[in-house]
Motif scaffolding. Sequence first.
Motif, PDB file in Angstrom:
ATOM      1  N   TYR A  64     -40.812 -13.829 -19.553  1.00  0.00           N
ATOM      2  CA  TYR A  64     -39.515 -14.066 -18.938  1.00  0.00           C
ATOM      3  C   TYR A  64     -38.443 -13.295 -19.707  1.00  0.00           C
ATOM      4  N   PHE A  65     -37.323 -13.053 -19.038  1.00  0.00           N
ATOM      5  CA  PHE A  65     -36.228 -12.291 -19.638  1.00  0.00           C
ATOM      6  C   PHE A  65     -35.325 -13.208 -20.457  1.00  0.00           C
ATOM      7  N   LYS A  66     -34.818 -12.678 -21.568  1.00  0.00           N
ATOM      8  CA  LYS A  66     -33.845 -13.434 -22.367  1.00  0.00           C
ATOM      9  C   LYS A  66     -32.540 -13.585 -21.605  1.00  0.00           C
ATOM     10  N   ASP A  67     -32.170 -12.541 -20.882  1.00  0.00           N
ATOM     11  CA  ASP A  67     -30.941 -12.537 -20.092  1.00  0.00           C
ATOM     12  C   ASP A  67     -31.288 -12.904 -18.655  1.00  0.00           C
ATOM     13  N   VAL A  68     -30.933 -14.103 -18.229  1.00  0.00           N
ATOM     14  CA  VAL A  68     -31.321 -14.566 -16.888  1.00  0.00           C
ATOM     15  C   VAL A  68     -30.620 -13.786 -15.784  1.00  0.00           C
ATOM     16  N   SER A  69     -29.595 -13.020 -16.144  1.00  0.00           N
ATOM     17  CA  SER A  69     -28.931 -12.224 -15.109  1.00  0.00           C
ATOM     18  C   SER A  69     -29.828 -11.083 -14.628  1.00  0.00           C
ATOM     19  N   VAL A  70     -30.810 -10.683 -15.457  1.00  0.00           N
ATOM     20  CA  VAL A  70     -31.782  -9.673 -15.028  1.00  0.00           C
ATOM     21  C   VAL A  70     -32.736 -10.290 -14.009  1.00  0.00           C
ATOM     22  N   ASP A  71     -33.272 -11.455 -14.353  1.00  0.00           N
ATOM     23  CA  ASP A  71     -34.174 -12.204 -13.475  1.00  0.00           C
ATOM     24  C   ASP A  71     -34.368 -13.565 -14.121  1.00  0.00           C
ATOM     25  N   GLU A  72     -34.146 -14.638 -13.378  1.00  0.00           N
ATOM     26  CA  GLU A  72     -34.151 -15.978 -13.964  1.00  0.00           C
ATOM     27  C   GLU A  72     -35.516 -16.637 -13.988  1.00  0.00           C
ATOM     28  N   TYR A  73     -36.534 -15.993 -13.406  1.00  0.00           N
ATOM     29  CA  TYR A  73     -37.811 -16.670 -13.225  1.00  0.00           C
ATOM     30  C   TYR A  73     -38.765 -16.478 -14.410  1.00  0.00           C
ATOM     31  N   TYR A  74     -39.708 -17.399 -14.501  1.00  0.00           N
ATOM     32  CA  TYR A  74     -40.786 -17.340 -15.484  1.00  0.00           C
ATOM     33  C   TYR A  74     -42.037 -16.821 -14.765  1.00  0.00           C
ATOM     34  N   TYR A  75     -42.589 -15.729 -15.264  1.00  0.00           N
ATOM     35  CA  TYR A  75     -43.751 -15.096 -14.625  1.00  0.00           C
ATOM     36  C   TYR A  75     -45.012 -15.462 -15.404  1.00  0.00           C
ATOM     37  N   CYS A  76     -45.875 -16.253 -14.763  1.00  0.00           N
ATOM     38  CA  CYS A  76     -47.104 -16.702 -15.406  1.00  0.00           C
ATOM     39  C   CYS A  76     -48.262 -15.828 -14.938  1.00  0.00           C
ATOM     40  N   VAL A  77     -49.042 -15.340 -15.880  1.00  0.00           N
ATOM     41  CA  VAL A  77     -50.083 -14.348 -15.622  1.00  0.00           C
ATOM     42  C   VAL A  77     -51.449 -14.923 -15.976  1.00  0.00           C
ATOM     43  N   LYS A  78     -52.419 -14.610 -15.133  1.00  0.00           N
ATOM     44  CA  LYS A  78     -53.786 -15.055 -15.400  1.00  0.00           C
ATOM     45  C   LYS A  78     -54.755 -13.911 -15.134  1.00  0.00           C
ATOM     46  N   MET A  79     -55.689 -13.698 -16.042  1.00  0.00           N
ATOM     47  CA  MET A  79     -56.770 -12.736 -15.867  1.00  0.00           C
ATOM     48  C   MET A  79     -58.040 -13.525 -15.552  1.00  0.00           C
ATOM     49  N   GLU A  80     -58.615 -13.286 -14.392  1.00  0.00           N
ATOM     50  CA  GLU A  80     -59.768 -14.083 -13.974  1.00  0.00           C
ATOM     51  C   GLU A  80     -60.669 -13.267 -13.065  1.00  0.00           C
ATOM     52  N   MET A  81     -61.975 -13.258 -13.370  1.00  0.00           N
ATOM     53  CA  MET A  81     -62.998 -12.629 -12.537  1.00  0.00           C
ATOM     54  C   MET A  81     -62.637 -11.183 -12.203  1.00  0.00           C
TER      55      MET A  81
END
Length: 463
Positions: A155-172
């Motif tokens: 996630y970005f420190k500055d929420v003005s860039v993008d406020e969301y939390y991006y969760c990543v998973k590596m699977e299969m």
Amino acid sequence: MQTERFYKNMVDQVKELQIKLGYTRETVRLYYPSSSLNALLGTDFADDTAGHEALLKIIRQMLMIVGSDTKYSRFAGMSVSLRGDRFEVTIPPEGAEYIHQQEKASSFLQDLIALFQNNHRSSLEEICQVFDRAAPDGYICEKMPEGADFDYVIYFKDVSVDEYYYCVKMEMGHTIYHRFMQEDYQALNVSTDFKGRVRIMEAYCRQNKKAWEYNAYEFWIKSVGIPEERAKKILENPVGELKKYAAYFDSYKGVRVANICGSCGKKAVPLAVLGAEVTVFDISEENRRYAKELAEAAQVEIQYIVGDVLEIDQETYQGYFDVVFMEGGILHYFHEIEEFMQRMNLLLKPGGKLICSDFHPFTKIADILQFGISPQKTDSFQEDKVLSDYFSTEIFEGEMAHARFFEEEIRKQMPKCSYRKYTISEILNAVIEKGFVIKRFDEHPAWTDSRLPGEFTVVAFKE
């Protein structure tokens, strides 16, 4: 109330969808649990029937002023309704068009989605490079706790860039992402039930999962045979094992097939033997166990993903399949057939084929009129009421499909499933309205009486 944040979140979701799928002038439906709406609106309504009704009233009051406020003109005609324990927000085609034309797409999000679409095995380093280009040294990448649904959060420190939390998973061999509001991300860390952006696995899906994992493997051994014996039959005549469904496949070799609610693999494995690349999506670990043993015995490979079909990862499987195939009676396990068909459409490539075979709704009439079929006897007044009304839209509990094959004492202990039975028009209209063109509709005789329809098959193509 924080109306601006609510509207911004809707715009963000629609823009993300349009970047992924491309723009089409059509109705867009978004789904929210009450917890997400409380966070967006700054309210604190309880997550119960009274709280849902109060929250629904507040949102509808908000929408009443939208039409007269040019600031929010992109949402004119928007509506909201309750779907079980979720809120369905419906944005009309005009709203989707306005957002497409007037709302600027995030270059960061465009780059991120392009990465995932062009490289299904994206590395963490490649993903972080996209964040770095958007805000050098301005993001945080953390490893998720052991046992979490995802591997990393960025996630970005500055929420003005993008406020969301991006969760990543590596699977299969695939890398996927989901993005969350901060509040939903915090809920994710304390609840392993949370899936997707704004969707919680429905209570009825958990109920059906519990039912389908009760002695299912034992049932398949008794009814279908041990995997080694069943595999021999499949290898002797794989087309024959597909039965009537073989007629709906133009070819097999190299064809990517999504077998929806593929259960014990008795259709997935013959397809794999014939050369298809099969991925089964099903809710039961017990079903998966039998299917994987069956595939191994037949010396073929099938992918088998256990989870809620409505939560199939679209980052990985969107536009991936040539054929989406289902049979054996599965539609009644899903309470919202429109959403179900929309998810099926997303799985297919342009021009891909839907083969949907299910129980014929005529069985509802047969139960009512007693056309040679005894009405189902239940202990539930609600179920009796539903079974006596062809047009009923009510949800009821009933025995799972194979309960009748067990001894009475075991049968009494088996968990119930949650059902919603549809009319033929509801099924066909959902197929049409979700972007399919129907090419064929067949009716098949009932097992109990060949004079009556027992099943149907719809063959349709993605526009």
